[in-house]
Scaffold this motif. Structure first.
Motif, PDB file in Angstrom:
ATOM      1  N   GLU A  59     -42.231 -30.468 -26.134  1.00  0.00           N
ATOM      2  CA  GLU A  59     -42.535 -29.414 -25.164  1.00  0.00           C
ATOM      3  C   GLU A  59     -43.968 -29.530 -24.646  1.00  0.00           C
ATOM      4  N   GLY A  60     -44.570 -30.716 -24.845  1.00  0.00           N
ATOM      5  CA  GLY A  60     -45.908 -30.934 -24.321  1.00  0.00           C
ATOM      6  C   GLY A  60     -46.936 -29.959 -24.864  1.00  0.00           C
ATOM      7  N   GLU A  61     -46.789 -29.620 -26.151  1.00  0.00           N
ATOM      8  CA  GLU A  61     -47.726 -28.667 -26.751  1.00  0.00           C
ATOM      9  C   GLU A  61     -49.160 -29.200 -26.600  1.00  0.00           C
TER      10      GLU A  61
ATOM     11  N   THR B  80     -56.563 -30.775 -22.014  1.00  0.00           N
ATOM     12  CA  THR B  80     -56.053 -30.414 -20.688  1.00  0.00           C
ATOM     13  C   THR B  80     -54.574 -30.719 -20.596  1.00  0.00           C
ATOM     14  N   TYR B  81     -53.879 -29.943 -19.763  1.00  0.00           N
ATOM     15  CA  TYR B  81     -52.457 -30.201 -19.543  1.00  0.00           C
ATOM     16  C   TYR B  81     -52.252 -31.577 -18.927  1.00  0.00           C
ATOM     17  N   GLU B  82     -53.130 -31.988 -18.035  1.00  0.00           N
ATOM     18  CA  GLU B  82     -53.015 -33.300 -17.403  1.00  0.00           C
ATOM     19  C   GLU B  82     -53.015 -34.402 -18.452  1.00  0.00           C
ATOM     20  N   HIS B  83     -53.978 -34.349 -19.381  1.00  0.00           N
ATOM     21  CA  HIS B  83     -54.079 -35.382 -20.405  1.00  0.00           C
ATOM     22  C   HIS B  83     -52.856 -35.361 -21.321  1.00  0.00           C
TER      23      HIS B  83
ATOM     24  N   GLY C 165     -49.398 -21.219 -26.224  1.00  0.00           N
ATOM     25  CA  GLY C 165     -49.699 -21.957 -27.439  1.00  0.00           C
ATOM     26  C   GLY C 165     -48.682 -22.963 -27.930  1.00  0.00           C
ATOM     27  N   THR C 166     -47.423 -22.901 -27.479  1.00  0.00           N
ATOM     28  CA  THR C 166     -46.417 -23.783 -28.074  1.00  0.00           C
ATOM     29  C   THR C 166     -45.735 -24.719 -27.089  1.00  0.00           C
ATOM     30  N   ALA C 167     -45.771 -24.442 -25.798  1.00  0.00           N
ATOM     31  CA  ALA C 167     -45.021 -25.257 -24.845  1.00  0.00           C
ATOM     32  C   ALA C 167     -45.668 -25.188 -23.470  1.00  0.00           C
ATOM     33  N   THR C 168     -45.592 -26.312 -22.740  1.00  0.00           N
ATOM     34  CA  THR C 168     -46.142 -26.364 -21.390  1.00  0.00           C
ATOM     35  C   THR C 168     -45.129 -26.866 -20.373  1.00  0.00           C
TER      36      THR C 168
END
Length: 396
Positions: A8-10, A16-19, A49-52
């Motif tokens: 989930e891309g935690e 950063t979300y990008e990285h 905190g758990t998924a993006t």
């Protein structure tokens, strides 16, 4: 047994979300290389905190273009009408089916966080019915050239879906099931069931799989059967070179579990349809032994430990494991994916191809000798009574 890598891309605070998304791409590419059957992510909105991964339908086509073998499973697409209109889901699925060359599957659900449901103004008392109607709309759109639907939440006049996908009769469909009632519904509909995620132990999983099998046999299905039992190892899979190392990293995952299940008890009080989620209040998330060994929410250890734990699910009749590999530093996740693919998956996919130790082979040779010698002796005795009782090697 199919092995599905789920993330989930935690993203850790300070990153950063990008990285993190670029790391996730590397993880999926490695998973394909080492033998995972599929990758999947959830559709999580406004999570903390758990998924993006709020837009899997955007992530997947990018990954599809970079891969050639691994499949993609939506785990899961939310079907409350305020989040996803069922026709839009069918259109996106058909498009992904084309772009992936037939490597996409659909999982559906109704949402399990108050953050998302309240953000989209979804009624917990209505979204179960919306999910069932939405699933029927999707199946009609995928199976019929011209389709229509009239129900409480959808009234669709005769239309034809554009584009049409390439998997026949349509991409596999699965439904998230958290209660005996919902797993029975999945079986009666003839779609796959995704069970687990509540840390209630292996007896709970066994009972859910049994209910599915029994209901499947007793049902009459309108559409071609797409039966499959997927078990979600939602706490996490972490394979390391040693058991101690794996457990040390897995302790961090139990913190995520407590956060991700925090809304379950609240949801159980908002609607009778979510009442079953209240069972998590009886789980002691601080009991490390229970969580890592008996909750049916983790696969943790060295490769031999992981093989034994996967076998436990196989013995219950699971067709696929959906394993969350997330929540740890990227380097550790990559190690875990590689070790699991190198040493665990082959044990279930191609056990004859796994090289054994010379000692093990010699033990089997020694154990097989008595039966071989007995067969030789029996063959010689039988031959001695043939052709005038001439024994093997005897001349006239």
């Amino acid at each position: 047994m199919r092995f599905i890598f789920m993330s989930e891309g935690e993203t850790a605070p300070g990153h950063t979300y990008e990285h993190r998304y670029r790391e996730l791409v590397e993880e999926v590419l490695l998973a394909e290389e080492v033998g995972f059957d599929a990758f999947g992510t959830s559709e999580q909105h406004v999570a903390i905190g758990t998924a993006t991964t709020s837009a899997p339908e955007v992530i997947y086509p990018y990954l599809m273009a970079l891969t050639s073998r691994i499949r993609f499973v939506h785990l899961v697409t939310l079907l409350p009408t305020r989040i996803n209109h069922a026709l839009r889901v069918a259109e996106r699925l058909a498009t992904e089916d084309i772009l992936s060359n037939g490597r996409v599957e659909l999982g559906v659900g109704r949402g399990n966080t108050t953050l998302a449901l309240r953000a989209f103004e979804v009624s917990p008392a209505e979204n179960k019915a919306q999910q069932i109607e939405g699933l029927e709309v999707i199946r009609r759109a995928l199976h019929n050239d011209v389709f229509s639907y009239v129900g409480q939440h959808y009234k669709i006049p005769p239309r034809s879906l554009v584009p049409k996908g390439i998997q026949a009769p349509c991409p596999p469909i699965h439904m998230a099931t958290g209660s005996p009632e919902s797993v029975r519904t999945a079986a009666e509909l003839g779609v796959g069931a995704i069970v687990g995620g509540f840390y209630l132990g292996f007896d709970f999983i066994e009972n859910m799989l049994r209910i599915y099998d029994e209901a499947l046999v007793g049902a009459t299905h309108t559409y071609p059967l797409q039966a499959q039992k997927l078990v979600a190892v939602a706490g996490g899979m972490h394979c390391a070179e040693t058991r101690d190392e794996a457990v040390r990293w897995a302790r961090q995952l139990t913190e995520t579990v407590a956060l991700s299940t925090d809304a379950y008890e609240r949801l159980s009080k908002l609607s009778a349809d979510y009442q079953y989620m209240g069972a998590v209040k009886h789980v002691d998330f601080s009991d490390e032994r229970y969580m890592l060994q008996d909750s049916a929410g983790f696969i943790v250890g060295d490769p031999d430990d992981c093989i034994a734990q996967v076998q436990r699910y196989a013995d219950l009749g699971a067709d696929a494991l959906v394993m969350r590999i997330d929540g740890l530093p990227h380097s550790e996740l990559m190690k875990s994916i590689e070790l699991f693919g190198k040493y665990v998956i082959p044990k279930f996919k191609n056990p004859r191809g796994v090289v054994r130790t010379p000692e093990a082979i010699l033990d089997d040779i020694r154990n097989a000798r008595p039966a071989h010698y007995a067969e030789v002796e029996a063959f010689g005795n039988a031959d001695s009574h043939t052709d005038g009782s001439i024994k093997v090697g005897e001349s006239r």
